[in-house]
Design a protein around this motif. Structure first.
Motif, PDB file in Angstrom:
ATOM      1  N   CYS A   1      35.292 -16.749  -9.553  1.00  0.00           N
ATOM      2  CA  CYS A   1      34.190 -17.592 -10.351  1.00  0.00           C
ATOM      3  C   CYS A   1      33.482 -18.724  -9.577  1.00  0.00           C
ATOM      4  N   VAL A   2      34.015 -19.204  -8.961  1.00  0.00           N
ATOM      5  CA  VAL A   2      33.504 -20.367  -7.965  1.00  0.00           C
ATOM      6  C   VAL A   2      33.639 -20.257  -6.458  1.00  0.00           C
ATOM      7  N   GLN A   3      32.428 -19.954  -5.660  1.00  0.00           N
ATOM      8  CA  GLN A   3      32.210 -19.529  -4.453  1.00  0.00           C
ATOM      9  C   GLN A   3      32.096 -20.804  -3.568  1.00  0.00           C
ATOM     10  N   SER A   4      31.610 -21.884  -4.115  1.00  0.00           N
ATOM     11  CA  SER A   4      31.461 -22.993  -3.346  1.00  0.00           C
ATOM     12  C   SER A   4      31.604 -24.298  -4.056  1.00  0.00           C
ATOM     13  N   ILE A   5      31.864 -25.353  -3.166  1.00  0.00           N
ATOM     14  CA  ILE A   5      32.118 -26.962  -3.783  1.00  0.00           C
ATOM     15  C   ILE A   5      31.199 -27.812  -3.152  1.00  0.00           C
ATOM     16  N   MET A   6      30.336 -28.444  -3.655  1.00  0.00           N
ATOM     17  CA  MET A   6      29.531 -29.385  -2.900  1.00  0.00           C
ATOM     18  C   MET A   6      28.595 -28.814  -1.937  1.00  0.00           C
ATOM     19  N   LYS A   7      28.150 -27.619  -2.269  1.00  0.00           N
ATOM     20  CA  LYS A   7      27.619 -26.876  -1.117  1.00  0.00           C
ATOM     21  C   LYS A   7      28.239 -26.131   0.000  1.00  0.00           C
ATOM     22  N   LYS A   8      29.425 -26.222   0.155  1.00  0.00           N
ATOM     23  CA  LYS A   8      30.544 -25.837   1.087  1.00  0.00           C
ATOM     24  C   LYS A   8      31.230 -24.433   0.454  1.00  0.00           C
ATOM     25  N   SER A   9      31.484 -23.542   1.233  1.00  0.00           N
ATOM     26  CA  SER A   9      31.997 -22.521   0.877  1.00  0.00           C
ATOM     27  C   SER A   9      33.468 -22.820   0.691  1.00  0.00           C
TER      28      SER A   9
END
Length: 228
Positions: free
Chosen positions: A123-131
């Motif tokens: 569901c979530v592929q990035s965190i703070m625009k980082k993969s």
């Protein structure tokens, strides 16, 4: 909007991450790192149940635990007793094993964190625009380094008094004496190798979930995307 993206490579990476974390955790908790010299389980050399010679057993020793066999002479019964020999960290038999426990624990904590996070990468592929795959891959690489340090230091503790009592007087640093290596040590090594494989494979999971096919499915308005 949350898009559930499932690909073969991302699922394989997730499964491997979970397997590696559990393998390292089980190995760390096991007492089967060293298999000691063969011993008789009691003063009598005759097995009361079979009437034949008593079969020797081999006690095992882990980083902080051990397994040994105790005899109940009144019942002619033998039980294997497993548990920690060290009640606290300072009682671990060797300073090298204490360092091993620290490095392995740090590596395992990172691997368990990554394994937990990997479940949500659908569901979530990035965190703070980082993969998230790249971040997890970097963490797995760091965990692998901690595991390597722990495994390198572990044999240096084979000369401690606890190991000598299991492996005989010829045991010393990096020399097993009369002992042999148990499955937990090999599992820890295999898990370390798989940790680096997971770190490298995380890049493939990132490529799979950000491919052109995935973007086309998103543009078509699909929330569940499954690709081979």
């Amino acid at each position: 909007m949350c898009h559930v993206i499932v690909t073969c490579r991302s699922m394989l990476w997730t499964l491997l991450s979970i397997v590696v974390a559990f393998a390292e955790l089980i190995a760390f908790m096991s007492a089967d790192w060293l298999i000691g010299r063969a011993k008789l389980s009691g003063p009598e050399e005759v097995d009361n149940r079979t009437g034949g010679p008593q079969e020797p057993y081999r006690p095992t020793l882990g980083i902080y635990g051990r397994c040994t066999r105790i005899s109940h002479m009144q019942f002619s019964r033998r039980d294997t007793l497993c548990g920690p020999y060290a009640e606290n960290f300072s009682e671990i038999a060797s300073g090298f094993w204490q360092a091993t426990a620290i490095f392995l624990a740090m590596g395992i904590m990172i691997l368990c964190t990554v394994a937990f996070v990997s479940v949500f990468t659908m569901c979530v592929q990035s965190i703070m625009k980082k993969s998230i795959f790249n971040v997890c891959g970097l963490l797995q690489g760091i965990a692998g380094l901690f595991l390597i340090l722990g495994l390198i230091l572990y044999p240096a503790g084979w000369g401690c008094q606890k190991a000598i009592s299991y492996c005989g007087p010829y045991a010393s640093a990096y020399k097993l004496g009369d002992c042999s290596l148990g499955w937990a040590f090999y599992t820890a090594i295999g898990g370390t190798v798989l940790t680096f494989i997971c770190a490298v494979f995380s890049a493939q999971a990132e490529i799979a979930t950000s491919s052109d096919k995935v973007q086309e499915e998103i543009e078509e308005g699909k929330n569940l995307i499954c690709l081979l």
